[in-house]
Scaffold this active site. Structure first.
Site, PDB file in Angstrom:
ATOM      1  N   GLU B  42      63.036  -6.032   7.530  1.00 55.97           N
ATOM      2  CA  GLU B  42      61.974  -5.961   8.535  1.00 55.97           C
ATOM      3  C   GLU B  42      61.569  -7.399   8.806  1.00 55.97           C
ATOM      4  O   GLU B  42      61.131  -8.095   7.896  1.00 55.97           O
ATOM      5  CB  GLU B  42      60.757  -5.241   7.957  1.00 55.97           C
ATOM      6  N   ASP B  53      47.022  -6.296   8.295  1.00 56.25           N
ATOM      7  CA  ASP B  53      47.554  -7.015   7.148  1.00 56.25           C
ATOM      8  C   ASP B  53      46.489  -7.559   6.200  1.00 56.25           C
ATOM      9  O   ASP B  53      45.435  -8.024   6.625  1.00 56.25           O
ATOM     10  CB  ASP B  53      48.429  -8.175   7.630  1.00 56.25           C
ATOM     11  N   TYR B 168      57.702   5.822   9.226  1.00 54.43           N
ATOM     12  CA  TYR B 168      57.096   4.896   8.259  1.00 54.43           C
ATOM     13  C   TYR B 168      55.826   5.560   7.759  1.00 54.43           C
ATOM     14  O   TYR B 168      54.874   5.718   8.502  1.00 54.43           O
ATOM     15  CB  TYR B 168      56.786   3.577   8.964  1.00 54.43           C
TER      16      TYR B 168
END
Lengths: 415, 255
Positions: B42, B53, B168
């Site tokens: 990725e 994040d 995912y």
């Protein structure tokens, strides 16, 4: 104009708006929308909100005729919508009270918020104290420095203040950090976004709670003037005070709507926070709207003398009103804002927030070009107490600026 | 290409940040990952506002943006990796705004020409991603959407119908970053619900940072995604530890 029915069922205002956030938060947005639509027209909810707006926040706020300013400018009549008189000193409380009551209905016990100037943070901390909710406020380090007193104020009210040191250390990064908290604690926490921005349904909810400003103006101006104003002027950062006063007038096309963005050192310098006037369409913080960004979509740093306007984007409904030509967006520089700040202080005995000072100075310019029988309403979104220290520091260190402003006031307005 | 690997085994999917802490170091990171056992890479595209994040990857974004790592520079990096390892699928992991600003079609074309095989766009939920998926699919690029612990049955259906080669699954409510442990009971329960609804392959990421995690995930899902633990070592240019980490993760995956 035909009936104005935005946002659509997907949360869009034309091409703007939407829900661009990680999956974890999407169910919370759906739940929020569902709950909000359910209680929005619920009599008990409306009564409770009205009670707090009236008895606690101090609504309705006056629509004050600034007669001395009007006379010195020599044009249209200038009216001030006195949101600065509200509890905590700005329009922000309209939204926080509404959203805290909404949080209670949803059953969450913790609220978080971002803040730039600290006004939204203070107002959220206030509402949290009032209803006994746990509260965390995210504030950029740079903003915390220039609004140190508001940091203390929030702590005094029992809130936990998290200073954000990442990125540009201003409002944008406080939003990022609040979103990170929300994605982590979404099951127990409601995020009270402070402006009419972010993912759907936030822009709609904040607009609806702020619309009380425009609704009141409608009644007040009819009573005083017997008709609607010719022009309404409001400052635009994220755009909540502006959409609050614009929205009830959108279908009344004879009323011109003018948003004033932060021109910083001037659009040409690139050091500003005017995302409509100087940016282009992008996607950030959950919404498609105008942003200040480079050719690869990296969000750029902004500059404004007022922390509350120092944000690289704008609420999606403003982007839409600009696109369909229903509202016009102009800019005022830092120096023009200071001129407005001093001018209103000296002509009306009202020290405006630096944010609102952007609207004041442009309203003066617009009024000057109009007839005496016309009228302009300025949304005086907040009071300037929070800015006195930083304006003092600025004028103490830049004597030339101070002289220039004093000379301007004398020549242009005789004060 | 991605689909084929998922059919053959339970892949170890390794995230790294392009251009961090330098272009050369990120290439070396990618090669180390592949040589130590990564099945799919990725590729992180630097962005100014990475809201999903945690600190480790935030720092990487911030530095790479400051160093001027634009999409064309990332695509140079992916080209190099693809030339050297043509059988390792490369998935672009990018926030949506760079795609939007460049233009979905142009971005997809640039990606296709640079050895990219698919996309993961964390802030693009399926509702907003229909057009992008069509654009990417036309160029034979696959798009993976995300599921989270908060997703209900309707959303599981929607996400699985929109995801091409795999889904995912975000292991926890939160942002990226290494964790000591993961909410295993909830994860098991949710994954069995996902299994009931779809037969799409499911890879699990967020918080995954050690062999023990990889072992459990490989028992209940189809792929293991690791990010922050790699980026932390990437930032320190500690390629020896990186190699050990990847080998540990890989050896714990049960087929």
């Amino acid at each position: 104009m035909k009936k104005y029915t935005f946002p659509d069922e997907r949360g869009y205002y034309g091409q703007f708006g939407g829900k661009y956030l990680p999956e974890t938060l999407i169910p919370a947005l759906e739940e929020l929308e569902e709950q909000y639509l359910k209680i929005k027209n619920d009599g008990d909810f409306k009564r409770e909100l009205l009670y707090y707006l009236t008895e606690y926040a101090g609504r309705p706020t006056p629509l004050f005729f600034a007669s001395r300013l009007t006379q010195l400018v020599g044009g249209a009549k200038i009216y001030l919508k006195r949101e600065d008189l509200l509890h905590t000193g700005a329009h922000k409380i309209n939204n926080t009270l509404g959203q805290v009551l909404l949080t209670k209905r949803i059953g969450k016990k913790r609220i978080i918020a971002e803040t730039g100037a600290g006004q939204h943070g203070v107002s959220t901390a206030t509402a949290a104290a009032l209803f006994g909710l746990e509260c965390t406020i995210y504030m950029g380090e740079e903003d915390a420095e220039r609004q140190a007193l508001n940091v203390f104020r929030m702590k005094l009210l029992g809130a936990n203040v998290e200073i954000v040191k990442s990125g540009s250390r201003t409002l944008k990064d406080a939003v990022n950090e609040a979103l990170r908290d929300w994605v982590t604690n979404v099951r127990t926490t409601h995020y009270i976004i402070g402006s009419a921005l972010g993912p759907h349904p936030f822009p709609m909810i904040v607009r609806d709670f702020q619309s009380v400003i425009g609704e009141e103006v409608k009644n007040q101006i009819l009573e005083i003037e017997g008709r609607y104003p010719d022009v309404i002027v409001a400052c635009v950062g994220g755009g909540s005070n502006a959409i609050g006063i614009f929205y009830p007038f959108i279908e009344n096309e004879e009323v011109e709507l003018v948003g004033v963005e932060a021109g910083g050192y001037g659009l040409e310098t690139g050091m500003h926070a005017a995302s409509i006037s100087g940016g282009n369409v992008g996607v950030l913080h959950g919404m498609k709207s105008y942003f200040l960004q480079d050719e690869w979509g990296q969000i750029e740093t902004t500059h404004s003398i007022s922390a509350g306007l120092d944000y690289p984007g704008v609420g999606p409904e403003h982007a839409f009103l600009k696109e369909i030509g229903r509202a016009k967006y102009i800019t005022a520089t830092d120096e023009e804002a200071l001129e407005g700040f001093l001018l209103l202080s000296r002509t009306e005995g009202i020290i405006p927030a630096l944010e609102s000072a952007h609207a004041v100075i442009k309203a003066v310019e617009i009024a000057k070009s109009m007839d005496k029988n016309q009228c302009v309403v300025v949304n005086l979104s907040g009071r300037g107490d929070k800015d006195v220290q930083s304006v003092k520091n600025l004028l103490d260190t830049d004597k030339d600026l101070y002289e220039r402003l004093i000379k301007k006031l004398k020549e242009k307005y005789g004060v | 290409m991605i689909r084929k690997i998922f059919q053959e085994r339970k892949p170890l999917i390794c995230y790294f940040m392009a251009g961090y802490p330098s272009v050369e170091d990120s290439l070396k990171t990618a090669y180390t990952l592949i040589e130590s056992g990564a099945d799919i890479l990725e590729v992180g595209f630097p962005f100014s506002d990475p809201v999903a994040d945690g600190v480790t990857i935030q720092v990487a974004h911030e530095k790479a943006v400051k160093d001027g790592i634009t999409p064309p520079k990332v695509f140079e990096i992916t080209k190099n990796i693809k030339e050297r390892y043509p059988n390792i699928p490369l998935i672009a992991m990018t926030y949506y705004n760079p795609i939007f600003k460049v233009g979905e079609e142009k971005f997809c074309k640039m990606a296709k020409d640079s050895g990219i095989d698919g996309f993961i766009v964390p802030d693009l939920p399926p509702e907003e991603g229909k057009n992008f998926k069509e654009t990417a699919n036309k160029l034979d690029l696959s798009v993976t959407f995300l599921l989270a612990p908060t997703s209900d049955e309707d959303r599981i259906k929607l996400v699985s119908s929109m995801s091409d080669d795999f889904i995912y699954y975000v292991s926890l409510t939160g942002i990226t970053g290494e964790r000591q442990t993961l909410p295993w009971d909830e994860l098991r329960e949710k994954l069995s619900l996902v299994r009931k609804i779809t037969d799409k392959k499911v890879a699990v990421g967020f918080g995954v940072s050690k062999g023990e995690h990889a072992k459990i995930i490989s028992q209940i899902a189809d792929g293991v995604i690791v990010g922050s633990a790699i980026v932390r070592l990437q930032g320190k240019k500690d390629f020896e530890s990186l190699k050990n980490l990847v080998q540990e993760l890989k050896s714990n995956i049960e087929v």
